[in-house]
Motif scaffolding. Structure first.
Motif, PDB file in Angstrom:
ATOM      1  N   GLU A  79       0.836  -1.203   0.000  1.00  0.00           N
ATOM      2  CA  GLU A  79       0.000   0.000   0.000  1.00  0.00           C
ATOM      3  C   GLU A  79       0.873   1.257   0.000  1.00  0.00           C
ATOM      4  N   GLN A  80       1.946   1.253   0.779  1.00  0.00           N
ATOM      5  CA  GLN A  80       2.860   2.395   0.781  1.00  0.00           C
ATOM      6  C   GLN A  80       3.467   2.614  -0.602  1.00  0.00           C
ATOM      7  N   GLN A  81       3.811   1.528  -1.271  1.00  0.00           N
ATOM      8  CA  GLN A  81       4.380   1.637  -2.607  1.00  0.00           C
ATOM      9  C   GLN A  81       3.382   2.293  -3.566  1.00  0.00           C
ATOM     10  N   ARG A  82       2.116   1.941  -3.435  1.00  0.00           N
ATOM     11  CA  ARG A  82       1.097   2.532  -4.310  1.00  0.00           C
ATOM     12  C   ARG A  82       0.839   3.995  -3.961  1.00  0.00           C
ATOM     13  N   VAL A  83       0.968   4.353  -2.686  1.00  0.00           N
ATOM     14  CA  VAL A  83       0.849   5.770  -2.312  1.00  0.00           C
ATOM     15  C   VAL A  83       1.963   6.571  -2.982  1.00  0.00           C
ATOM     16  N   GLN A  84       3.169   6.029  -2.976  1.00  0.00           N
ATOM     17  CA  GLN A  84       4.289   6.732  -3.605  1.00  0.00           C
ATOM     18  C   GLN A  84       4.068   6.876  -5.110  1.00  0.00           C
ATOM     19  N   LEU A  85       3.468   5.878  -5.736  1.00  0.00           N
ATOM     20  CA  LEU A  85       3.163   5.996  -7.157  1.00  0.00           C
ATOM     21  C   LEU A  85       2.082   7.053  -7.379  1.00  0.00           C
ATOM     22  N   ALA A  86       1.112   7.139  -6.472  1.00  0.00           N
ATOM     23  CA  ALA A  86       0.095   8.194  -6.573  1.00  0.00           C
ATOM     24  C   ALA A  86       0.750   9.570  -6.489  1.00  0.00           C
ATOM     25  N   ARG A  87       1.763   9.699  -5.635  1.00  0.00           N
ATOM     26  CA  ARG A  87       2.514  10.961  -5.561  1.00  0.00           C
ATOM     27  C   ARG A  87       3.139  11.301  -6.915  1.00  0.00           C
ATOM     28  N   VAL A  88       3.725  10.300  -7.558  1.00  0.00           N
ATOM     29  CA  VAL A  88       4.328  10.511  -8.875  1.00  0.00           C
ATOM     30  C   VAL A  88       3.271  10.932  -9.890  1.00  0.00           C
ATOM     31  N   LEU A  89       2.085  10.324  -9.817  1.00  0.00           N
ATOM     32  CA  LEU A  89       1.018  10.656 -10.760  1.00  0.00           C
ATOM     33  C   LEU A  89       0.446  12.048 -10.493  1.00  0.00           C
ATOM     34  N   CYS A  90       0.537  12.517  -9.267  1.00  0.00           N
ATOM     35  CA  CYS A  90       0.145  13.897  -8.980  1.00  0.00           C
ATOM     36  C   CYS A  90       1.167  14.874  -9.565  1.00  0.00           C
ATOM     37  N   ASP A 145       0.763  -7.689  -4.679  1.00  0.00           N
ATOM     38  CA  ASP A 145       0.170  -8.959  -5.068  1.00  0.00           C
ATOM     39  C   ASP A 145      -0.083  -8.958  -6.576  1.00  0.00           C
ATOM     40  N   ILE A 146      -0.436 -10.112  -7.123  1.00  0.00           N
ATOM     41  CA  ILE A 146      -0.561 -10.246  -8.571  1.00  0.00           C
ATOM     42  C   ILE A 146      -1.575  -9.272  -9.141  1.00  0.00           C
ATOM     43  N   SER A 147      -2.719  -9.117  -8.471  1.00  0.00           N
ATOM     44  CA  SER A 147      -3.761  -8.228  -8.973  1.00  0.00           C
ATOM     45  C   SER A 147      -3.254  -6.795  -9.103  1.00  0.00           C
ATOM     46  N   HIS A 148      -2.559  -6.317  -8.060  1.00  0.00           N
ATOM     47  CA  HIS A 148      -2.077  -4.939  -8.102  1.00  0.00           C
ATOM     48  C   HIS A 148      -0.850  -4.786  -9.001  1.00  0.00           C
ATOM     49  N   GLN A 149      -0.079  -5.850  -9.177  1.00  0.00           N
ATOM     50  CA  GLN A 149       0.985  -5.800 -10.175  1.00  0.00           C
ATOM     51  C   GLN A 149       0.393  -5.507 -11.553  1.00  0.00           C
ATOM     52  N   LEU A 150      -0.682  -6.209 -11.878  1.00  0.00           N
ATOM     53  CA  LEU A 150      -1.323  -5.998 -13.171  1.00  0.00           C
ATOM     54  C   LEU A 150      -1.938  -4.605 -13.260  1.00  0.00           C
ATOM     55  N   THR A 151      -2.504  -4.120 -12.148  1.00  0.00           N
ATOM     56  CA  THR A 151      -3.084  -2.774 -12.126  1.00  0.00           C
ATOM     57  C   THR A 151      -2.027  -1.726 -12.457  1.00  0.00           C
ATOM     58  N   ILE A 152      -0.873  -1.827 -11.804  1.00  0.00           N
ATOM     59  CA  ILE A 152       0.172  -0.823 -11.984  1.00  0.00           C
ATOM     60  C   ILE A 152       0.800  -0.915 -13.372  1.00  0.00           C
ATOM     61  N   MET A 153       1.046  -2.119 -13.835  1.00  0.00           N
ATOM     62  CA  MET A 153       1.659  -2.264 -15.160  1.00  0.00           C
ATOM     63  C   MET A 153       0.680  -1.848 -16.265  1.00  0.00           C
ATOM     64  N   THR A 154      -0.596  -2.105 -16.064  1.00  0.00           N
ATOM     65  CA  THR A 154      -1.602  -1.655 -17.036  1.00  0.00           C
ATOM     66  C   THR A 154      -1.665  -0.138 -17.058  1.00  0.00           C
ATOM     67  N   LEU A 155      -1.555   0.477 -15.879  1.00  0.00           N
ATOM     68  CA  LEU A 155      -1.517   1.939 -15.784  1.00  0.00           C
ATOM     69  C   LEU A 155      -0.313   2.480 -16.559  1.00  0.00           C
ATOM     70  N   ALA A 156       0.842   1.838 -16.393  1.00  0.00           N
ATOM     71  CA  ALA A 156       2.055   2.286 -17.090  1.00  0.00           C
ATOM     72  C   ALA A 156       1.880   2.156 -18.605  1.00  0.00           C
ATOM     73  N   ARG A 157       1.292   1.065 -19.058  1.00  0.00           N
ATOM     74  CA  ARG A 157       1.057   0.889 -20.494  1.00  0.00           C
ATOM     75  C   ARG A 157       0.099   1.952 -21.027  1.00  0.00           C
ATOM     76  N   ALA A 158      -0.928   2.274 -20.245  1.00  0.00           N
ATOM     77  CA  ALA A 158      -1.887   3.295 -20.670  1.00  0.00           C
ATOM     78  C   ALA A 158      -1.204   4.654 -20.805  1.00  0.00           C
ATOM     79  N   PHE A 159      -0.287   4.962 -19.897  1.00  0.00           N
ATOM     80  CA  PHE A 159       0.478   6.210 -19.971  1.00  0.00           C
ATOM     81  C   PHE A 159       1.262   6.261 -21.276  1.00  0.00           C
ATOM     82  N   CYS A 160       1.840   5.139 -21.660  1.00  0.00           N
ATOM     83  CA  CYS A 160       2.583   5.074 -22.922  1.00  0.00           C
ATOM     84  C   CYS A 160       1.648   5.231 -24.124  1.00  0.00           C
ATOM     85  N   ARG A 161       0.513   4.579 -24.091  1.00  0.00           N
ATOM     86  CA  ARG A 161      -0.420   4.663 -25.222  1.00  0.00           C
ATOM     87  C   ARG A 161      -0.904   6.083 -25.456  1.00  0.00           C
ATOM     88  N   CYS A 162      -0.886   6.895 -24.408  1.00  0.00           N
ATOM     89  CA  CYS A 162      -1.316   8.289 -24.535  1.00  0.00           C
ATOM     90  C   CYS A 162      -0.151   9.218 -24.906  1.00  0.00           C
TER      91      CYS A 162
END
Length: 263
Positions: A138-149, A173-190
């Motif tokens: 969860e802390q790791q995802r908070v730090q990524l949210a900071r980057v996205l801000c 966990d696997i679910s959130h790994q996919l969430t974050i990597m999908t987010l990264a791919r979406a950033f690239c697609r844009c």
């Protein structure tokens, strides 16, 4: 583009990265892989402007070492391998640390950006929680949210912005790994660009466009993932016999992230 030409880094007088050259293109996810101590994080720190280097490292055509810190912060956001927070900040406060002073002076806009970033990393409802009370993932995802801000838009004034992610899924966990990597791919697609230090070769194969494989501070291979992720390259770099696309001979169960995206 982020372009490295004969990039070298010395730490305490010792060569840690030597003569690395490759280019990460906007619109693509470039993974940096290799064993422990191969120079992945050091290379990322040089790209982010955190440490000095020899040779050349350019972002959108500008030499990184020559850019003023505010200018660099406007075009790239950095997720470090680990972050230590000593004071009892809330999730909301950590996320908003990524914003410019101008945005923070507009409370409604700042809240919208912060809420969108937390939603992107699956932390809706965590705004008031203390950072220290969260799990490592969860802390790791908070730090990524900071980057996205900090880096809200993949493209600004016609130029790509960049996410520099050092082991972005290591505690997830696997679910959130996919969430974050999908987010990264979406950033690239844009139109944005992502450079990510990765240990999971399966996730790298699933999401990356290009792959830089490091060994002992040098570039062992670089190119499209299918060209780099081969038996011979992996054995050379990791020092053990690895077989790509070969299931276990004794029918031992195995799970791949690809199956979760099959639908």
């Amino acid at each position: 583009m982020i372009e490295l030409t004969d990039l070298s880094v010395r730490l305490s007088g010792k060569p840690v990265v030597e003569n690395i050259s490759f280019a990460a293109r906007a619109g693509e996810l470039t993974a940096i892989c290799g064993p422990n101590g191969s120079g992945k994080t050091t290379t990322m720190k040089a790209i982010s402007g955190e440490i000095g280097y020899f040779g050349s490292a350019r972002i959108n055509g500008a030499e990184i070492a020559a850019l003023e810190s505010w200018k660099l912060a406007s075009i790239r956001g950095v997720l470090p391998q680990a972050s230590t927070i000593s004071f009892p900040y809330t999730v909301r406060e950590i996320a908003r640390m990524g914003m410019t002073a101008g945005r923070n002076r507009q409370p409604e806009l700042a809240d919208r950006i912060m809420e969108g970033a937390l939603a992107a990393v699956d932390l809706v409802g965590f705004e008031g929680r203390l950072y220290q009370e969260l799990s490592g993932g969860e802390q790791q995802r908070v730090q990524l949210a900071r980057v996205l801000c900090q880096i809200r838009d993949p493209v600004v004034d016609g130029k790509a912005c960049w996410l520099l992610l050092d082991e972005p899924v290591s505690s997830l966990d696997i679910s959130h790994q996919l969430t974050i990597m999908t987010l990264a791919r979406a950033f690239c697609r844009c139109g944005g660009g992502v450079v990510a230090v990765m240990h999971d070769l399966n996730l790298t194969a699933l999401f990356a466009d290009q792959m830089a494989l490091l060994k002992s501070g040098r570039l062992a291979a670089f190119g499209p993932v299918k060209d780099v992720l081969t038996d011979s390259h992996l054995e050379k770099v990791f020092g053990c016999s690895l077989k790509v696309n070969q299931p276990p001979a004794d029918e031992t169960p195995f799970v791949l992230a690809h199956s979760a995206l099959a639908d």
